[in-house]
Design a protein around this motif. Structure first.
Motif: not given
Length: 472
Positions: A129-139
């Protein structure tokens, strides 16, 4: 005729790798496996429960991701299942009566156990939530993370330090054994998608503290040396080649006359961007050179000869397959600040090897050793006595059943045979099954009428008088 519908949603194949070894280069059945457990599932609270879930994500794929604890479960229940399931590590989260959150790292099946107090922690959702572009769960979670440990051993420590040298080595070995080892020659770079950073805080003086900062990152790479327009075109080309390709990722060229206007930044060249100007994003991360491993087109013999001739005329040091990329770390969470409080033998039940607050003298250590030796001897004696009692009861039970059961069985068989014989002889039972037969009745009538001799002669001649007598 209508076109046959292709089922894509229900028949779509999974993107799982064919074999684990192909995916990560170090998959093996002997890899360490872990279980992250909440002790007192209904008493730790929602935040600690979510923290345990986040730590499970960090430990994937070698962990029980769908483990469900119950209030009735005890530690010995999980320890008992470690052997059949091949579990090598237990991470136990709990909350004390004073509200402190604790973490215990136990190595199955014989220990030791490391006790940590979680002084501070942040959940994964708070970090994202504190990141501008968080990385979603992928591989990223298909392969284990790369473990990076810093400052776990100090050059000035020895056996007499408050944090002795052997304790630092033991802690380093325990954390290293959480994940499978990596072979640099056989492990592909694409399989290393995450990194787990464990940093021990350096203390200004030997105060006897052992504090570890826990961080979890995803590894991303970006091509460097390209302007923003080129990067957008490259991303759009990759998007069009996928199944989900659409017009959403394409740049808008409706107001331009030519692609060159898009590259120079407008119709009049305003905002012209090159690779060296502000058009390129500032790459402050480490840059590495990697060899492209994409598919290659199969050339004919003539094309191969032409390509070889061109390569011989060009600079030998030039390699078009080498690509420069910037490595960037994106934090996934969770964060934890762990303070080691004590280390003990066994799994949460053994002799104290080190304690942060309690320092014992040599005499106290000697007395403790004697108490533990006495306790172990008593335990072995109890086990031996229990085993002898079990064997004795089992033998007595077998001896008490064996003669009675044999005698009863023999008596029953004799009684059954006597009843069987008496019934057989009293009722006139014919063992050959001829009683009441029609032939016997005919013979009796012939004997009564004195016709049996004539019947014998007819039988000798091949004639039978039975049918005639029956007819009459």
């Amino acid at each position: 005729m209508a076109k046959r519908r292709t089922k894509r949603r229900t028949h779509a194949g999974a993107n799982n790798p064919a074999t684990p070894a192909v995916a990560n280069g170090h998959a093996d059945t002997r890899n360490p496996k872990s279980m992250v457990i909440r002790i007192g599932a209904g008493e730790v609270g929602t935040s600690v429960s979510q923290l345990a879930t986040d730590v499970r994500r960090v430990m994937e794929p070698g962990t029980a991701s769908r483990l469900r604890e119950r209030k009735a479960n005890r530690l010995r229940d999980y320890v008992t299942m470690c052997g059949p399931l091949g579990v090598t590590h237990l991470m136990l989260f709990s909350r004390s009566e004073t509200g402190n959150t604790n973490l215990r790292l136990a190595i199955a099946p014989r220990g030791p156990t490391f006790h940590f107090r979680v002084e501070k922690y942040s959940l994964s959702k708070d970090v994202m939530r504190a990141q501008r572009r968080p990385l979603g769960g992928g591989k990223e979670y298909l392969t284990p993370p790369l473990l990076v440990m810093n400052n776990f051993t100090t050059p000035t420590s020895d056996a007499k330090s408050k944090v002795p040298r052997h304790l630092e080595s033991l802690t380093t070995t325990a954390f290293q054994s959480l994940f499978p080892p990596i072979n640099p020659q056989a492990t592909p770079l694409k399989s290393i998608r995450r990194v787990l950073l464990l940093n021990r805080e350096a203390s200004s003086e030997d105060d006897g503290t052992f504090v570890i900062n826990f961080r979890h990152y995803a590894i991303t790479t970006k091509t460097v040396g390209l302007s923003k327009p080129l990067k957008r075109l490259d991303a759009a080309g990759k998007l069009m080649k996928t199944r989900k390709g659409g017009k959403g990722g394409l740049p808008n060229l409706g107001s331009l006359q030519d692609i060159s206007e898009f590259m120079i930044g407008g119709a009049n060249g305003d905002g012209y961007m090159t690779d060296g100007t502000s058009g390129s994003e500032a790459d402050t991360d480490a840059e590495v050179e990697i060899l492209e491993s994409g598919p290659r087109k199969v050339l004919s013999a003539k094309a191969r000869a032409t390509a070889a001739l061109l390569e011989s005329t060009e600079d030998a040091d030039r390699n078009d397959n080498v690509e420069r990329r910037a490595v960037k770390l994106v934090e996934l969470g969770p964060r934890m600040r762990l303070r080691m409080t004590k280390v003990e033998e066994g799994i949460c039940s053994g002799k104290i090897l080190w304690h942060e607050y309690k320092v014992k003298s040599k005499q106290e250590m000697k007395e403790m050793e004697q108490r533990w030796e006495k306790r172990l001897k008593e335990k072995e004696a109890r086990k031996k006595q229990q085993k002898e009692n079990v064997e004795k009861k089992r033998k007595e039970k077998a001896d008490s059943r064996k003669p009675n059961s044999a005698k009863t069985k023999g008596d029953d068989e004799d009684e059954d045979m006597d009843d069987y014989d008496s019934d057989m002889y009293d009722d006139g039972f014919d063992s050959e099954g001829l009683e009441g037969d029609a032939e016997e009745q005919v013979n009796a009538k012939l004997e009564e009428g004195g016709k049996w001799e004539d019947e014998e002669e007819e039988i000798a001649d091949g004639k039978s008088a039975k049918k005639r007598s029956l007819k009459t």
